[in-house]
Design a protein around this motif. Sequence first.
Motif, short mmCIF file in Angstrom:
data_model
loop_
_atom_site.label_atom_id
_atom_site.label_comp_id
_atom_site.label_asym_id
_atom_site.label_seq_id
_atom_site.Cartn_x
_atom_site.Cartn_y
_atom_site.Cartn_z
N SER A 175 -5.14 -9.48 11.73
CA SER A 175 -5.96 -9.89 10.62
C SER A 175 -7.43 -9.14 10.70
CB SER A 175 -6.43 -11.27 11.02
OG SER A 175 -5.14 -11.93 10.99
N ALA A 176 -7.87 -8.52 11.87
CA ALA A 176 -8.96 -7.82 11.84
C ALA A 176 -8.84 -6.44 11.56
CB ALA A 176 -9.59 -7.81 13.37
N LEU A 177 -7.53 -5.98 11.56
CA LEU A 177 -7.26 -4.31 11.42
C LEU A 177 -7.81 -3.86 9.96
CD1 LEU A 177 -6.02 -2.08 12.75
CD2 LEU A 177 -3.86 -2.83 11.95
N PRO A 178 -7.60 -4.73 9.03
CA PRO A 178 -8.22 -4.25 7.71
C PRO A 178 -9.85 -3.79 7.77
CG PRO A 178 -6.65 -5.96 7.23
CD PRO A 178 -6.88 -5.92 8.76
N LEU A 179 -10.36 -4.45 8.70
CA LEU A 179 -11.62 -4.22 8.76
C LEU A 179 -12.07 -2.69 9.26
CD1 LEU A 179 -13.13 -7.45 10.59
CD2 LEU A 179 -13.77 -6.67 8.03
N LEU A 180 -11.26 -2.36 9.91
CA LEU A 180 -11.25 -1.07 10.71
C LEU A 180 -10.94 0.13 9.66
CD1 LEU A 180 -10.23 -1.55 14.31
CD2 LEU A 180 -12.54 -1.33 13.33
N LEU A 181 -9.52 -0.37 8.92
CA LEU A 181 -9.17 0.78 8.23
C LEU A 181 -9.68 0.69 6.84
CD1 LEU A 181 -5.22 -0.34 8.63
CD2 LEU A 181 -6.44 1.56 9.58
N MET A 182 -10.60 -0.10 6.24
CA MET A 182 -11.35 -0.12 4.90
C MET A 182 -12.70 -0.04 5.21
SD MET A 182 -8.95 -3.28 3.04
CE MET A 182 -9.40 -2.57 1.46
N LYS A 183 -13.15 0.25 6.19
CA LYS A 183 -14.56 0.33 6.50
C LYS A 183 -15.45 1.19 5.45
CE LYS A 183 -18.03 0.62 10.37
NZ LYS A 183 -18.37 0.54 11.64
N GLN A 184 -14.89 2.27 5.48
CA GLN A 184 -15.52 3.44 4.86
C GLN A 184 -15.33 3.54 3.15
OE1 GLN A 184 -17.51 5.40 6.45
NE2 GLN A 184 -17.09 4.47 8.20
N ASP A 185 -13.74 3.34 2.71
CA ASP A 185 -13.60 3.64 1.43
C ASP A 185 -13.21 2.37 0.77
OD1 ASP A 185 -11.33 3.38 2.70
OD2 ASP A 185 -10.62 5.38 1.98
N LEU A 186 -13.22 1.16 1.48
CA LEU A 186 -12.70 0.05 0.94
C LEU A 186 -11.24 0.11 0.32
CD1 LEU A 186 -15.68 -1.53 -0.85
CD2 LEU A 186 -15.00 -1.79 1.46
N THR A 187 -10.38 0.94 0.90
CA THR A 187 -8.91 1.08 0.19
C THR A 187 -7.81 1.38 1.44
OG1 THR A 187 -9.94 2.40 -1.65
CG2 THR A 187 -7.50 2.38 -1.20
N ILE A 188 -6.84 0.61 1.19
CA ILE A 188 -5.62 0.82 2.19
C ILE A 188 -4.86 1.62 1.55
CG2 ILE A 188 -3.78 -0.26 3.15
CD1 ILE A 188 -6.05 -1.31 4.34
N THR A 189 -4.79 3.13 2.11
CA THR A 189 -3.95 4.12 1.48
C THR A 189 -2.74 3.91 2.03
OG1 THR A 189 -4.56 5.49 3.36
CG2 THR A 189 -6.18 5.58 1.35
N ARG A 190 -1.71 4.78 1.37
CA ARG A 190 -0.42 4.84 1.83
C ARG A 190 -0.31 5.00 3.38
NH1 ARG A 190 0.03 7.14 -3.35
NH2 ARG A 190 1.27 5.94 -4.71
N GLY A 191 -1.17 6.04 3.92
CA GLY A 191 -1.19 6.19 5.40
C GLY A 191 -1.47 4.93 6.14
N ALA A 212 0.59 -1.19 -0.06
CA ALA A 212 -0.14 0.11 -0.05
C ALA A 212 0.96 1.28 0.16
CB ALA A 212 -0.85 0.03 1.32
N VAL A 213 1.99 0.99 0.69
CA VAL A 213 2.92 2.44 0.53
C VAL A 213 3.24 2.61 -0.98
CG1 VAL A 213 5.02 3.35 1.10
CG2 VAL A 213 3.84 2.05 3.03
N PHE A 214 3.53 1.65 -1.84
CA PHE A 214 4.06 1.87 -3.23
C PHE A 214 2.72 2.21 -3.92
CE2 PHE A 214 7.80 -0.52 -1.65
CZ PHE A 214 8.71 0.12 -2.41
N HIS A 215 1.53 1.66 -3.64
CA HIS A 215 0.48 1.96 -4.29
C HIS A 215 -0.72 1.35 -3.62
CE1 HIS A 215 -2.81 1.64 -7.47
NE2 HIS A 215 -1.98 2.47 -8.11
N PRO A 216 -1.81 2.25 -3.32
CA PRO A 216 -2.95 2.09 -2.62
C PRO A 216 -3.67 0.68 -3.24
CG PRO A 216 -2.86 4.39 -3.09
CD PRO A 216 -1.73 3.83 -3.64
N VAL A 217 -4.21 -0.13 -2.03
CA VAL A 217 -4.91 -1.28 -2.51
C VAL A 217 -6.31 -1.37 -2.40
CG1 VAL A 217 -5.04 -3.71 -2.00
CG2 VAL A 217 -2.84 -2.51 -1.81
#
Length: 327
Positions: free
Chosen positions: A291-307, A90-95
Amino acid sequence: MSFAHLIAFTAGLLLLYYGAGWLVRGSSTLARSLGLTPMVVGLTVVAFGTSTPELVVSMVSAFKGKSMIALGNVVGSNICNIALVLGLTAVFHPVTTGRVVITRDIPLMLVVSAYLLLLSFNSTIGRVEGLSLFVGILAYTWFNYKVALRVDRTMPGKAVLEARLPAGKIGLADKRWGQCLMIAGGTGAVVLGADLLVDAAVSIMTALGVDEKFVGLTVVAFGTSVPELATSVVAAMKKEMDISLGNLVGSNVFNLLSVVGATAMVRPIVIDGGFIGSGLVVDYLVMMAISALPLLLMKQDLTITRGKGLILLGCYVAYVIFLIVKD
């Protein structure tokens, strides 16, 4: 710790990386030449092939009486896949992923993780328990196959699945005998690489005075995740995102069910010092939390940004530091 041990460890990593690649390429092209569709090949041959390093390393470790390396390899690889591989990618390109990954795939991974947690409380994962895990991976594969049959070939999920297949027939993969040679060579390389890796890891562990759980959770886990890491980062740099959160989640489910299941069926996994006493329960909980962390990070926009990728990387670094300080 001698220079020879470092050479053996590096050689083991290289054999695992290239061996897995040869195995997946040879078996997938052979399967397609026999008439199997890319969808079926992706769900079976490629899915199992990419888990080969973890499977063989865990089995070799169990046979050598190093069960903590075997189990630590799986737990550490799952942490590595989400925190390090996904974070660095994700740091190289948002997922970006589909909502089904959030609503179905990640919760399923957490349920499987919780089941393994329950199985481990008696400090032994026996053959019957291993069989229940392996039956789970067969059911998981069958379920994915049935779901994929209902997905149109133009849908994104299908496109991602087919993108994981080796592109075009080149060189040895163009001939049936070449495909068989790649499968045999890849299998041999992975087995030899796993043997070198485990022996070198044990020697390094002894020289540094750390326990085998630490080695399994860090060095060996990172080594078996090298194929996923290299593929993900290169794809991100080229902005060709053929790797996705869904693929990493699927890899984690395969690790939990097929790797632990098959290893325990061949030889029961005994947790030295006890599940609680060894501290492995903490590592399980860390695996489930990450493993559960992406659920919180992607809840709104379904994207793992660089941040958000940096947050995942920070979690991995913090976990490794915790392991070093604790030991």
